[in-house]
Design an enzyme around this catalytic site. Structure first.
Site, short mmCIF file in Angstrom:
data_model
loop_
_atom_site.label_atom_id
_atom_site.label_comp_id
_atom_site.label_asym_id
_atom_site.label_seq_id
_atom_site.Cartn_x
_atom_site.Cartn_y
_atom_site.Cartn_z
CG ASP A 2 4.29 -8.64 -3.74
OD1 ASP A 2 4.64 -8.97 -4.68
OD2 ASP A 2 2.98 -8.81 -4.01
CE LYS A 39 4.48 -9.81 -8.52
NZ LYS A 39 4.09 -10.94 -7.30
CG ASP A 88 -0.87 0.16 -6.11
OD1 ASP A 88 -0.64 -2.14 -6.62
OD2 ASP A 88 -1.65 -0.04 -7.38
N GLY A 120 -3.54 -5.30 -1.03
CA GLY A 120 -2.61 -3.61 0.92
C GLY A 120 -1.95 -5.05 1.69
C1 LIG Z 1 0.49 -8.94 -6.80
S1 LIG Z 1 -0.43 -7.39 -6.69
C2 LIG Z 1 0.31 -6.11 -5.33
C3 LIG Z 1 -0.04 -6.98 -3.60
C4 LIG Z 1 0.15 -6.89 -2.92
N1 LIG Z 1 1.54 -6.77 -2.57
C5 LIG Z 1 -0.71 -7.40 -1.67
O1 LIG Z 1 0.09 -7.52 -0.50
O2 LIG Z 1 -2.24 -7.50 -1.75
C6 LIG Z 1 0.86 -6.15 -7.79
C7 LIG Z 1 0.46 -4.28 -7.39
O3 LIG Z 1 0.58 -3.71 -8.93
C8 LIG Z 1 0.50 -2.91 -8.79
N2 LIG Z 1 1.14 -2.13 -9.38
C9 LIG Z 1 1.34 -2.19 -10.75
N3 LIG Z 1 2.34 -1.31 -11.83
C10 LIG Z 1 2.62 -0.32 -10.86
C11 LIG Z 1 3.33 0.42 -10.74
N4 LIG Z 1 3.26 1.08 -11.65
N5 LIG Z 1 3.66 1.72 -9.98
C12 LIG Z 1 2.89 0.49 -8.59
N6 LIG Z 1 2.02 0.01 -9.09
C13 LIG Z 1 1.62 -0.66 -9.74
C14 LIG Z 1 -0.60 -3.13 -9.10
O4 LIG Z 1 -1.67 -1.81 -9.23
C15 LIG Z 1 -1.11 -4.24 -7.85
O5 LIG Z 1 -1.89 -3.81 -7.24
#
Ligand SMILES: C[S@@+](CC[C@H](N)C(=O)[O-])C[C@H]1O[C@@H](n2cnc3c(N)ncnc32)[C@H](O)[C@@H]1O
Length: 307
Positions: A240, A269, A202, A185
């Protein structure tokens, strides 16, 4: 130190020298030489995504003394930033003779500095390499922020702060935002702090402290399961999400084609090697561009607004 004419200089993000080299090779501007994190090229500046900063008018000068180097720089303009690459003591003595540059960390949201800033380094005790112009308003292309070590649940918010500072725009009260891949978050926290309304999505739950912030709504679902045409238009679409770049490209295009996002800021990424073809495909979207932010790791950030 070679005698070739230097037409452009690129600052690699720390640890990304090989990636920048590969990109410059691909752009037809292979570096003739490396000086620390600086790639020296004989050709004119090219649009590198992976460089944090590009020196657009480099000049190499012989200098007989510390005083002469400082005098030459001061004769051109007031503000200079040193990128140390060697001869550190001598470079520090030159730096001491230059006017101080206010480099206080930014308090977000705050505009990037607007006064002209040049960059220089000391390739040899008697050689000064500098450029009066460069693409980033920050020393070495590295914006620093006064960090919040208590509020956000992750440090990812610094990427969002840097992206917005680079844009010169950020969500404001009354605007709506969708934050895909929001957990834990950090981005949602940063958006909510700005007073905008944000829907975080998410597959994993948001940190409770962020979920409880005013203006925050959480949807526990996949970003790829959302059908943009069935969603309300948002002023900002943030993402993200960790996913293959090709899937993110499709995701961005679907939101753009559905005309449901006013702007997009999306992390792209890479697992392992950079996929330059995907980067080209993102950059080819009208209104789109890519940048490697100082706070990015193995990723670049895609910016889109209607062209
Ligand atoms: C790098 S983290 C995000 C960090 C966030 N922006 C923060 O500021 O805390 C990546 C996120 O992508 C989510 N994620 C991966 N595949 C996803 C999907 N298909 N739909 C939604 N979220 C996804 C993961 O659960 C993870 O929480």
């Amino acid at each position: 130190m070679s005698e070739t004419v230097i037409g452009s200089v690129y600052v690699a993000p720390p640890g990304f020298e090989a990636v920048l080299q590969a990109e410059l090779d691909r752009l037809g501007s292979p570096p003739d030489e490396w000086l620390g994190r600086l790639a020296l090229c004989s050709g004119p500046p090219v649009a590198s995504v992976r460089a944090l900063d590009i020196w657009t008018a480099p000049e190499m000068h012989s200098i007989a003394s510390i005083g002469e180097a400082a005098k030459l720089l001061k004769s051109r303009q007031r503000n200079w930033s040193l990128v140390p690459t060697g001869h550190f003591r001598r470079a520090a003595l030159i730096e001491e003779r230059l006017p101080p540059v206010k480099a206080a960390p930014l308090v977000f949201p705050q505009a990037a500095p607007s006064s002209p800033l040049g960059a220089w380094t000391l390739p040899a005790p008697d050689r000064l390499l500098f450029s009066q112009t460069k693409t980033s308003p920050f020393p070495a292309g590295e914006p620093r922020f006064v960090e919040d070590r208590e509020g956000p649940p992750s440090r990812a918010y610094l990427k969002l702060w840097e992206a917005c500072t680079r844009l010169g725009h950020w969500p404001v009260p009354g605007e709506t935002c969708l934050d895909l891949g929001a957990t834990p978050g950090g981005w949602t926290w940063a958006i909510a702090k700005l007073g905008a309304r944000v829907t975080a999505a998410d597959r994993a739950p948001l940190a409770p402290s962020v979920a409880a912030m005013p203006g925050v709504t959480f949807r526990q679902e996949s970003a790829f399961g959302l059908e943009p045409r069935h969603e309300a238009r948002v002023d900002w679409l943030f993402s993200d999400v960790i996913a293959y770049p090709a899937r993110l490209l499709t995701l961005a295009k679907r939101w753009i084609e559905a005309e449901r996002a006013g702007r997009i800021v999306m992390s792209v990424k890479f697992q392992g090697a950079t996929d330059f073809d995907i980067m080209d495909a993102f950059a080819a979207i009208p209104g789109g561009r890519l940048a490697h932010l100082f706070h990015n790791k193995h990723e670049v950030t895609f910016f889109w607004s209607p062209s």
